[in-house]
Write an enzyme that holds these catalytic residues in place. Structure first.
Site, PDB file in Angstrom:
ATOM      1  N   HIS A  32       0.864  -1.182   0.000  1.00 28.14           N
ATOM      2  CA  HIS A  32       0.000   0.000   0.000  1.00 28.14           C
ATOM      3  C   HIS A  32       0.901   1.232   0.000  1.00 28.14           C
ATOM      4  O   HIS A  32       1.710   1.419   0.905  1.00 28.14           O
ATOM      5  CB  HIS A  32      -0.929   0.004   1.214  1.00 28.14           C
ATOM      6  CG  HIS A  32      -1.975  -1.056   1.161  1.00 28.14           C
ATOM      7  ND1 HIS A  32      -2.411  -1.749   2.267  1.00 28.14           N
ATOM      8  CD2 HIS A  32      -2.693  -1.554   0.111  1.00 28.14           C
ATOM      9  CE1 HIS A  32      -3.341  -2.613   1.915  1.00 28.14           C
ATOM     10  NE2 HIS A  32      -3.535  -2.513   0.612  1.00 28.14           N
ATOM     11  N   GLU A  65       1.593   3.824   3.032  1.00 30.03           N
ATOM     12  CA  GLU A  65       2.025   3.305   4.334  1.00 30.03           C
ATOM     13  C   GLU A  65       3.546   3.416   4.392  1.00 30.03           C
ATOM     14  O   GLU A  65       4.279   2.489   4.051  1.00 30.03           O
ATOM     15  CB  GLU A  65       1.507   1.882   4.508  1.00 30.03           C
ATOM     16  CG  GLU A  65      -0.027   1.858   4.500  1.00 30.03           C
ATOM     17  CD  GLU A  65      -0.619   0.460   4.539  1.00 30.03           C
ATOM     18  OE1 GLU A  65       0.136  -0.519   4.654  1.00 30.03           O
ATOM     19  OE2 GLU A  65      -1.863   0.359   4.457  1.00 30.03           O
ATOM     20  N   HIS A 112       3.240  -3.208   6.922  1.00 26.69           N
ATOM     21  CA  HIS A 112       2.198  -2.222   6.650  1.00 26.69           C
ATOM     22  C   HIS A 112       2.082  -1.272   7.839  1.00 26.69           C
ATOM     23  O   HIS A 112       2.759  -1.427   8.847  1.00 26.69           O
ATOM     24  CB  HIS A 112       0.848  -2.919   6.442  1.00 26.69           C
ATOM     25  CG  HIS A 112       0.761  -3.738   5.195  1.00 26.69           C
ATOM     26  ND1 HIS A 112       0.017  -3.355   4.103  1.00 26.69           N
ATOM     27  CD2 HIS A 112       1.317  -4.932   4.870  1.00 26.69           C
ATOM     28  CE1 HIS A 112       0.122  -4.275   3.158  1.00 26.69           C
ATOM     29  NE2 HIS A 112       0.910  -5.240   3.603  1.00 26.69           N
ATOM     30  N   GLU A 134       1.310  -4.728  11.041  1.00 25.70           N
ATOM     31  CA  GLU A 134       0.777  -3.364  11.098  1.00 25.70           C
ATOM     32  C   GLU A 134       1.602  -2.581  12.113  1.00 25.70           C
ATOM     33  O   GLU A 134       1.536  -2.819  13.313  1.00 25.70           O
ATOM     34  CB  GLU A 134      -0.698  -3.391  11.492  1.00 25.70           C
ATOM     35  CG  GLU A 134      -1.584  -4.217  10.559  1.00 25.70           C
ATOM     36  CD  GLU A 134      -1.798  -3.556   9.198  1.00 25.70           C
ATOM     37  OE1 GLU A 134      -1.480  -2.354   9.060  1.00 25.70           O
ATOM     38  OE2 GLU A 134      -2.295  -4.244   8.284  1.00 25.70           O
TER      39      GLU A 134
END
Length: 348
Positions: free
Chosen positions: A65, A68, A159, A223
């Site tokens: 992504h 990010e 991410h 994350e």
């Protein structure tokens, strides 16, 4: 400056994102004897000067992504240390800055969420599909090139979340029938001071899932904090993870230590899928990940159906009512205890 020379000079990120520069590939050795090979834009293969047969095959990816950015900065910093001879890996590495077009556009993706495109060859209808195909080919080639006696494959896909979270850092372990939840992987999470891990129970075509499902890799979607522009990330908040990642790269084997109360483990109770454009949640769009809802709370609705939290309550992760029809709108999860054995499993 030519793209390849920029990479050699340690500017892996800058070279990757300079789309005005032709993609020049090549291979070379750095001062430490480490062999480097730029195999496609944003994909750098690193091979130690000597391979004894016990090395890991580790993929560290970022930028799936494009907005990010903190994971991208971590991969750039790691690549720079290796390219300048300041850090000497003992394992084979594939360092990835995945989607330069999305990075330059300051957006998650261009046309389709690329992290739902890792389930084999895609019709090349847009750049996201094209890049996903190229990345799958790069993963296939990397793992096929292993010289290790006992294949020990890892893939950490880095991410950061688009919303706040009750856990600043957390990981998602993709579902696979293969043994991809080793105690070594969970010991790494604790060493990295990751706050929580979520155990998926259904397949989802993410990048980490691709490596787990097809190659039995110890794979995680990680994350790391919250989305911010380049230059606005406080990487000191990720120092424990970065230190553990560097240790994974330079140490032959990490210590197998486990303190069960230091890692919150969640199991997925349900996945809510958007069936129609009428899908909506009852809570705000910016609701934090891992917000807990007591039993019987109305969480959302779709055409002809309402969703209530189950007995014992559930927490919500990745809520997004704006996904395409047929895609995951959220995960509902609950804390669980685990057995810390060779493969980590949920306690009954």
């Amino acid at each position: 400056m030519a793209l390849l020379q920029q990479v050699k000079d340690g500017e892996f990120l800058k070279a990757t994102c300079d789309l005005s520069s032709p993609c020049e590939l090549g291979e070379w050795k750095v001062s430490t004897g480490v062999h480097c090979q730029l195999i496609m834009r944003g994909v750098l293969q690193i091979t130690p000067a000597e391979l004894g047969g016990n090395e890991k095959d580790i993929i560290l990816s970022s930028g799936v992504h494009g907005d990010e950015t903190s994971p991208i900065e971590l991969i750039q910093n790691l690549a720079q240390k290796i390219l300048k001879g300041e850090l000497v890996p003992v394992h084979r590495l594939l360092l990835i800055i995945a989607h330069p077009e999305a990075i330059n556009a300051h957006t998650r993706f261009i046309d389709e969420n690329m992290n739902r495109l890792f389930n084999g060859h895609n019709e090349e209808r847009n750049v996201d599909c094209i890049v996903a195909n190229q990345l799958q080919a790069a993963v296939n080639s990397f793992y096929a090139g292993s010289t290790a006696i006992n294949k020990d494959r890892w893939h950490l896909d880095l991410h950061c979340a688009i919303r706040g979270s009750a856990h600043y850092t957390f990981a998602v372990s993709p579902f696979s029938e293969k043994p991809t939840r080793s105690n070594r992987l969970f010991a790494f999470l604790q060493r990295a001071e990751i706050e929580a891990v979520l155990l998926s129970r259904t397949a989802s075509p993410t990048f980490s899932w691709y490596s787990a499902e097809n190659f039995g890799a110890q794979a995680l979607t990680m994350e790391l904090g919250k989305v911010a522009p380049f230059g606005k990330n406080d990487l000191s908040l990720l120092e424990s993870f970065n230190t553990a990642m560097l240790a994974l790269v330079i140490e032959p084997e990490l210590a197998l230590e486990w303190h069960g109360d230091k890692l919150n483990v969640y199991k997925v109770t349900r996945t809510l899928t958007k069936q129609t454009e009428a899908f909506q949640f009852t809570f705000p769009d910016n609701q934090a990940n891992f917000t807990f809802f007591e039993q019987g709370k109305l969480l959302g609705s779709d055409e002809g159906v309402e969703y209530f939290s189950l007995e014992g309550g559930e927490a919500v992760v990745f809520p997004n009512p704006n996904v395409a029809i047929g895609q995951r709108a959220c995960l509902l999860v609950r804390k669980t205890a685990v057995n810390f054995a060779e493969q980590v499993t949920v306690k009954p």
